[in-house]
Design an enzyme around this catalytic site. Structure first.
Site, short mmCIF file in Angstrom:
data_model
loop_
_atom_site.label_atom_id
_atom_site.label_comp_id
_atom_site.label_asym_id
_atom_site.label_seq_id
_atom_site.Cartn_x
_atom_site.Cartn_y
_atom_site.Cartn_z
CE1 TYR A 117 -4.61 -1.45 5.40
CE2 TYR A 117 -3.66 0.68 4.83
CZ TYR A 117 -4.16 -0.56 4.45
OH TYR A 117 -4.20 -0.90 3.10
CB SER A 132 -0.84 -0.01 1.28
OG SER A 132 -1.52 1.21 1.45
#
Ligand code: NAD
Length: 262
Positions: free
Chosen positions: A156, A143
Protein backbone atom coordinates in the site's frame (compact mmCIF):
# COMPACT_ATOMS: atom_id res chain seq x y z
CA UNK A 1 -23.63 30.53 -5.12
CA UNK A 2 -21.15 27.66 -4.59
CA UNK A 3 -17.72 27.84 -6.18
CA UNK A 4 -18.44 24.75 -8.33
CA UNK A 5 -21.58 26.14 -10.00
CA UNK A 6 -21.66 24.84 -13.64
CA UNK A 7 -18.82 22.38 -13.01
CA UNK A 8 -19.17 18.78 -14.19
CA UNK A 9 -17.23 16.27 -12.12
CA UNK A 10 -16.50 12.53 -12.18
CA UNK A 11 -15.67 10.82 -8.88
CA UNK A 12 -14.39 7.23 -8.92
CA UNK A 13 -15.35 5.19 -5.87
CA UNK A 14 -17.89 7.90 -5.03
CA UNK A 15 -20.41 5.59 -3.38
CA UNK A 16 -18.68 5.17 -0.02
CA UNK A 17 -16.26 6.80 2.40
CA UNK A 18 -14.25 9.85 1.31
CA UNK A 19 -15.59 9.66 -2.27
CA UNK A 20 -19.21 9.81 -1.10
CA UNK A 21 -18.42 12.79 1.13
CA UNK A 22 -16.76 14.51 -1.84
CA UNK A 23 -19.84 13.85 -4.00
CA UNK A 24 -22.03 15.39 -1.29
CA UNK A 25 -19.79 18.43 -0.89
CA UNK A 26 -19.49 19.01 -4.65
CA UNK A 27 -23.29 18.89 -5.03
CA UNK A 28 -23.61 21.45 -2.23
CA UNK A 29 -21.12 23.65 -4.09
CA UNK A 30 -23.30 23.49 -7.23
CA UNK A 31 -21.54 20.83 -9.35
CA UNK A 32 -23.13 18.12 -11.48
CA UNK A 33 -21.55 14.80 -10.49
CA UNK A 34 -21.17 11.44 -12.22
CA UNK A 35 -19.79 8.44 -10.29
CA UNK A 36 -17.87 5.34 -11.33
CA UNK A 37 -18.72 2.74 -8.70
CA UNK A 38 -17.84 -0.93 -8.53
CA UNK A 39 -19.82 -2.34 -5.62
CA UNK A 40 -23.60 -2.58 -5.43
CA UNK A 41 -23.74 -1.18 -1.86
CA UNK A 42 -22.20 2.09 -3.00
CA UNK A 43 -24.53 2.27 -5.99
CA UNK A 44 -27.56 1.73 -3.72
CA UNK A 45 -26.32 4.43 -1.32
CA UNK A 46 -26.02 6.93 -4.19
CA UNK A 47 -29.48 6.08 -5.54
CA UNK A 48 -31.04 6.44 -2.07
CA UNK A 49 -29.47 9.85 -1.51
CA UNK A 50 -29.61 11.42 -4.96
CA UNK A 51 -31.91 9.37 -7.22
CA UNK A 52 -31.24 10.04 -10.90
CA UNK A 53 -29.59 13.41 -10.31
CA UNK A 54 -26.20 11.69 -9.89
CA UNK A 55 -25.67 9.31 -12.83
CA UNK A 56 -23.78 6.19 -11.78
CA UNK A 57 -21.70 4.03 -14.09
CA UNK A 58 -21.08 0.60 -12.64
CA UNK A 59 -17.54 -0.38 -13.43
CA UNK A 60 -14.00 -1.13 -12.40
CA UNK A 61 -11.17 1.42 -12.57
CA UNK A 62 -8.74 -1.32 -13.66
CA UNK A 63 -10.74 -1.65 -16.88
CA UNK A 64 -9.78 1.15 -19.30
CA UNK A 65 -13.12 0.96 -21.09
CA UNK A 66 -15.01 1.60 -17.81
CA UNK A 67 -13.01 4.80 -17.32
CA UNK A 68 -13.90 5.85 -20.86
CA UNK A 69 -17.56 5.03 -20.17
CA UNK A 70 -17.76 7.30 -17.12
CA UNK A 71 -16.10 10.18 -18.97
CA UNK A 72 -18.56 9.67 -21.85
CA UNK A 73 -21.46 9.60 -19.36
CA UNK A 74 -20.39 13.03 -18.06
CA UNK A 75 -20.25 14.35 -21.64
CA UNK A 76 -23.61 12.78 -22.57
CA UNK A 77 -25.46 13.96 -19.45
CA UNK A 78 -23.89 17.36 -18.88
CA UNK A 79 -21.92 18.27 -22.05
CA UNK A 80 -18.39 18.58 -20.64
CA UNK A 81 -16.00 17.46 -17.89
CA UNK A 82 -14.28 19.95 -15.56
CA UNK A 83 -12.86 17.72 -12.83
CA UNK A 84 -11.90 14.04 -12.59
CA UNK A 85 -11.43 12.81 -9.02
CA UNK A 86 -9.43 9.56 -9.09
CA UNK A 87 -10.37 8.37 -5.64
CA UNK A 88 -10.97 4.60 -5.81
CA UNK A 89 -8.48 2.65 -3.74
CA UNK A 90 -7.83 -0.44 -1.63
CA UNK A 91 -5.66 -1.23 1.36
CA UNK A 92 -3.27 -3.97 2.52
CA UNK A 93 -4.06 -3.79 6.25
CA UNK A 94 -0.41 -3.22 7.19
CA UNK A 95 0.52 -6.91 7.02
CA UNK A 96 4.33 -7.22 7.39
CA UNK A 97 5.64 -8.34 4.03
CA UNK A 98 7.83 -11.10 5.46
CA UNK A 99 4.65 -12.71 6.87
CA UNK A 100 3.32 -13.23 3.35
CA UNK A 101 4.29 -16.25 1.30
CA UNK A 102 5.44 -15.30 -2.20
CA UNK A 103 2.09 -16.26 -3.74
CA UNK A 104 0.20 -13.96 -1.34
CA UNK A 105 2.72 -11.16 -1.91
CA UNK A 106 2.17 -11.42 -5.67
CA UNK A 107 -1.62 -11.48 -5.32
CA UNK A 108 -1.55 -8.48 -2.95
CA UNK A 109 0.77 -6.54 -5.24
CA UNK A 110 -1.28 -7.24 -8.35
CA UNK A 111 -4.59 -6.38 -6.70
CA UNK A 112 -3.46 -3.21 -4.95
CA UNK A 113 -1.22 -1.77 -7.68
CA UNK A 114 -3.87 -2.53 -10.30
CA UNK A 115 -6.43 -0.40 -8.49
CA UNK A 116 -4.32 2.24 -6.72
CA UNK A 117 -1.87 2.91 -9.54
CA UNK A 118 -3.06 1.49 -12.87
CA UNK A 119 -6.70 2.41 -12.18
CA UNK A 120 -5.74 6.02 -11.46
CA UNK A 121 -3.46 6.16 -14.50
CA UNK A 122 -6.26 4.82 -16.72
CA UNK A 123 -8.76 7.29 -15.28
CA UNK A 124 -6.43 10.22 -15.87
CA UNK A 125 -5.71 9.07 -19.44
CA UNK A 126 -9.38 8.52 -20.28
CA UNK A 127 -10.27 11.98 -18.92
CA UNK A 128 -7.31 13.96 -20.30
CA UNK A 129 -8.73 15.22 -23.59
CA UNK A 130 -12.07 16.28 -22.06
CA UNK A 131 -10.16 18.04 -19.27
CA UNK A 132 -7.89 19.82 -21.78
CA UNK A 133 -11.01 21.02 -23.60
CA UNK A 134 -12.49 22.51 -20.39
CA UNK A 135 -9.16 23.66 -18.90
CA UNK A 136 -10.12 21.46 -16.00
CA UNK A 137 -8.33 19.53 -13.31
CA UNK A 138 -7.42 16.11 -12.05
CA UNK A 139 -7.49 15.35 -8.33
CA UNK A 140 -6.08 12.15 -6.81
CA UNK A 141 -6.77 10.63 -3.39
CA UNK A 142 -3.21 10.15 -2.16
CA UNK A 143 -2.51 9.38 1.52
CA UNK A 144 -0.18 10.07 4.41
CA UNK A 145 1.24 6.75 3.12
CA UNK A 146 2.38 8.74 0.08
CA UNK A 147 5.08 10.19 2.37
CA UNK A 148 5.58 8.06 5.48
CA UNK A 149 6.04 4.44 6.54
CA UNK A 150 3.83 2.62 9.02
CA UNK A 151 0.34 3.65 7.89
CA UNK A 152 0.06 0.56 5.70
CA UNK A 153 2.13 -2.39 4.57
CA UNK A 154 4.88 -2.28 1.94
CA UNK A 155 2.49 -2.72 -0.98
CA UNK A 156 0.00 0.00 0.00
CA UNK A 157 2.73 2.46 0.98
CA UNK A 158 4.57 1.84 -2.30
CA UNK A 159 1.34 2.25 -4.28
CA UNK A 160 0.57 5.59 -2.63
CA UNK A 161 4.17 6.77 -3.14
CA UNK A 162 3.68 5.91 -6.83
CA UNK A 163 0.80 8.40 -6.93
CA UNK A 164 3.24 11.17 -6.01
CA UNK A 165 5.12 10.43 -9.22
CA UNK A 166 1.89 10.35 -11.16
CA UNK A 167 0.80 13.75 -9.82
CA UNK A 168 4.19 15.31 -10.66
CA UNK A 169 4.55 13.87 -14.14
CA UNK A 170 0.94 14.54 -15.15
CA UNK A 171 1.08 18.08 -13.76
CA UNK A 172 4.14 18.55 -15.97
CA UNK A 173 2.70 16.91 -19.10
CA UNK A 174 -0.84 18.31 -18.94
CA UNK A 175 0.16 21.93 -18.16
CA UNK A 176 -0.90 24.55 -19.01
CA UNK A 177 -4.35 23.16 -19.81
CA UNK A 178 -5.04 20.80 -16.91
CA UNK A 179 -4.09 21.27 -13.26
CA UNK A 180 -3.15 18.05 -11.43
CA UNK A 181 -3.21 17.90 -7.62
CA UNK A 182 -3.95 15.51 -4.77
CA UNK A 183 -5.33 15.34 -1.26
CA UNK A 184 -3.37 13.20 1.22
CA UNK A 185 -5.67 12.16 4.06
CA UNK A 186 -4.43 10.44 7.18
CA UNK A 187 -6.40 7.72 8.98
CA UNK A 188 -10.10 8.12 8.22
CA UNK A 189 -13.17 6.26 9.42
CA UNK A 190 -14.27 4.48 6.22
CA UNK A 191 -15.01 0.95 4.99
CA UNK A 192 -11.75 0.92 2.93
CA UNK A 193 -11.37 -2.68 1.75
CA UNK A 194 -8.53 -5.05 1.00
CA UNK A 195 -7.62 -8.03 -1.12
CA UNK A 196 -10.63 -10.41 -1.33
CA UNK A 197 -10.24 -13.91 0.11
CA UNK A 198 -11.21 -17.06 -1.80
CA UNK A 199 -14.91 -16.39 -1.01
CA UNK A 200 -14.66 -12.80 -2.20
CA UNK A 201 -14.83 -11.30 1.30
CA UNK A 202 -12.48 -8.52 2.38
CA UNK A 203 -11.51 -6.83 5.61
CA UNK A 204 -12.83 -3.29 6.22
CA UNK A 205 -10.78 -0.57 7.83
CA UNK A 206 -13.68 0.64 10.01
CA UNK A 207 -13.96 -2.88 11.48
CA UNK A 208 -10.30 -3.19 12.49
CA UNK A 209 -10.26 -3.41 16.31
CA UNK A 210 -8.37 -0.52 17.89
CA UNK A 211 -7.88 1.42 14.63
CA UNK A 212 -9.45 4.62 15.98
CA UNK A 213 -7.28 4.51 19.11
CA UNK A 214 -4.16 3.75 17.09
CA UNK A 215 -4.71 6.82 14.88
CA UNK A 216 -5.66 9.00 17.83
CA UNK A 217 -2.41 8.07 19.59
CA UNK A 218 -0.31 8.70 16.48
CA UNK A 219 -1.53 12.08 15.28
CA UNK A 220 -0.98 15.33 17.21
CA UNK A 221 -4.64 16.33 16.84
CA UNK A 222 -5.55 13.13 18.69
CA UNK A 223 -8.54 11.71 16.80
CA UNK A 224 -9.53 9.56 13.83
CA UNK A 225 -10.86 11.77 11.04
CA UNK A 226 -14.21 11.40 9.29
CA UNK A 227 -14.53 11.75 5.49
CA UNK A 228 -16.03 15.25 5.75
CA UNK A 229 -12.82 16.56 7.34
CA UNK A 230 -11.12 16.35 3.93
CA UNK A 231 -13.80 17.49 1.50
CA UNK A 232 -13.18 21.26 1.50
CA UNK A 233 -9.68 20.54 0.16
CA UNK A 234 -11.16 18.63 -2.79
CA UNK A 235 -13.38 21.68 -3.42
CA UNK A 236 -10.44 24.06 -3.21
CA UNK A 237 -8.43 22.03 -5.74
CA UNK A 238 -11.40 21.79 -8.14
CA UNK A 239 -12.28 25.48 -8.05
CA UNK A 240 -10.43 27.55 -10.70
CA UNK A 241 -11.00 30.84 -8.88
CA UNK A 242 -9.53 29.50 -5.65
CA UNK A 243 -6.64 27.35 -6.84
CA UNK A 244 -6.01 28.40 -10.46
CA UNK A 245 -2.25 28.76 -9.85
CA UNK A 246 -1.87 25.37 -8.11
CA UNK A 247 -0.64 22.29 -9.90
CA UNK A 248 1.51 19.39 -8.71
CA UNK A 249 0.40 20.04 -5.11
CA UNK A 250 -0.37 17.27 -2.64
CA UNK A 251 -2.18 18.70 0.37
CA UNK A 252 -1.99 16.76 3.64
CA UNK A 253 -5.08 16.42 5.84
CA UNK A 254 -3.49 14.19 8.42
CA UNK A 255 -4.06 15.48 11.95
CA UNK A 256 -0.55 16.85 12.10
CA UNK A 257 1.45 13.74 11.11
CA UNK A 258 3.40 16.09 8.90
CA UNK A 259 5.00 17.87 11.87
CA UNK A 260 6.15 14.55 13.34
CA UNK A 261 7.63 13.39 10.04
CA UNK A 262 5.22 10.43 9.95
P1 NAD B 1 -13.78 3.36 0.64
O1 NAD B 1 -13.64 1.90 0.54
O2 NAD B 1 -14.99 3.91 1.27
O3 NAD B 1 -13.62 4.03 -0.80
C1 NAD B 1 -12.93 3.42 -1.85
C2 NAD B 1 -13.88 3.28 -3.00
O4 NAD B 1 -13.16 2.74 -4.10
C3 NAD B 1 -15.03 2.31 -2.69
O5 NAD B 1 -16.27 2.92 -3.08
C4 NAD B 1 -14.73 1.11 -3.56
O6 NAD B 1 -15.89 0.44 -4.03
C5 NAD B 1 -14.00 1.78 -4.71
N1 NAD B 1 -13.18 0.83 -5.46
C6 NAD B 1 -12.27 -0.05 -4.97
N2 NAD B 1 -11.75 -0.76 -5.98
C7 NAD B 1 -12.36 -0.34 -7.10
C8 NAD B 1 -12.25 -0.70 -8.46
N3 NAD B 1 -11.42 -1.67 -8.88
N4 NAD B 1 -13.02 -0.05 -9.37
C9 NAD B 1 -13.88 0.91 -8.97
N5 NAD B 1 -14.04 1.30 -7.69
C10 NAD B 1 -13.27 0.67 -6.79
O7 NAD B 1 -12.48 3.90 1.41
P2 NAD B 1 -11.91 5.39 1.52
O8 NAD B 1 -11.07 5.36 2.72
O9 NAD B 1 -12.95 6.40 1.36
O10 NAD B 1 -10.91 5.42 0.28
C11 NAD B 1 -10.91 6.46 -0.70
C12 NAD B 1 -9.48 6.78 -1.05
O11 NAD B 1 -8.87 7.42 0.08
C13 NAD B 1 -8.61 5.57 -1.37
O12 NAD B 1 -7.79 5.88 -2.48
C14 NAD B 1 -7.78 5.39 -0.12
O13 NAD B 1 -6.55 4.76 -0.39
C15 NAD B 1 -7.61 6.83 0.31
N6 NAD B 1 -7.24 7.01 1.72
C16 NAD B 1 -7.98 6.46 2.72
C17 NAD B 1 -7.57 6.62 4.04
C18 NAD B 1 -8.33 6.02 5.20
O14 NAD B 1 -7.77 5.97 6.33
N7 NAD B 1 -9.57 5.60 5.03
C19 NAD B 1 -6.41 7.36 4.32
C20 NAD B 1 -5.70 7.92 3.26
C21 NAD B 1 -6.12 7.73 1.96
Amino acid sequence: MGCLENYVVVVTGGGTGIGLAVVDKYLTEGAQVVVLQRGQKGIDALRRSYGDSVPVVQGDVTNYRDNERVVQAALDHFGKLDVFVANAGVYDFFKPFEDMPASELEKTYNYIFDINVKGNLYGAHAAASALRASKGSLIFSASSSSFYAGGGGAVYVASKHALVGLVKQLAFELAPDVRVNAVAPGGTNTPLGGVPDSEGNTQRLDAVPGFADMVAKTVPLGFLSEPHHHTAIYTLLACREQSGFMTGAIIPSDGGLVVRGG
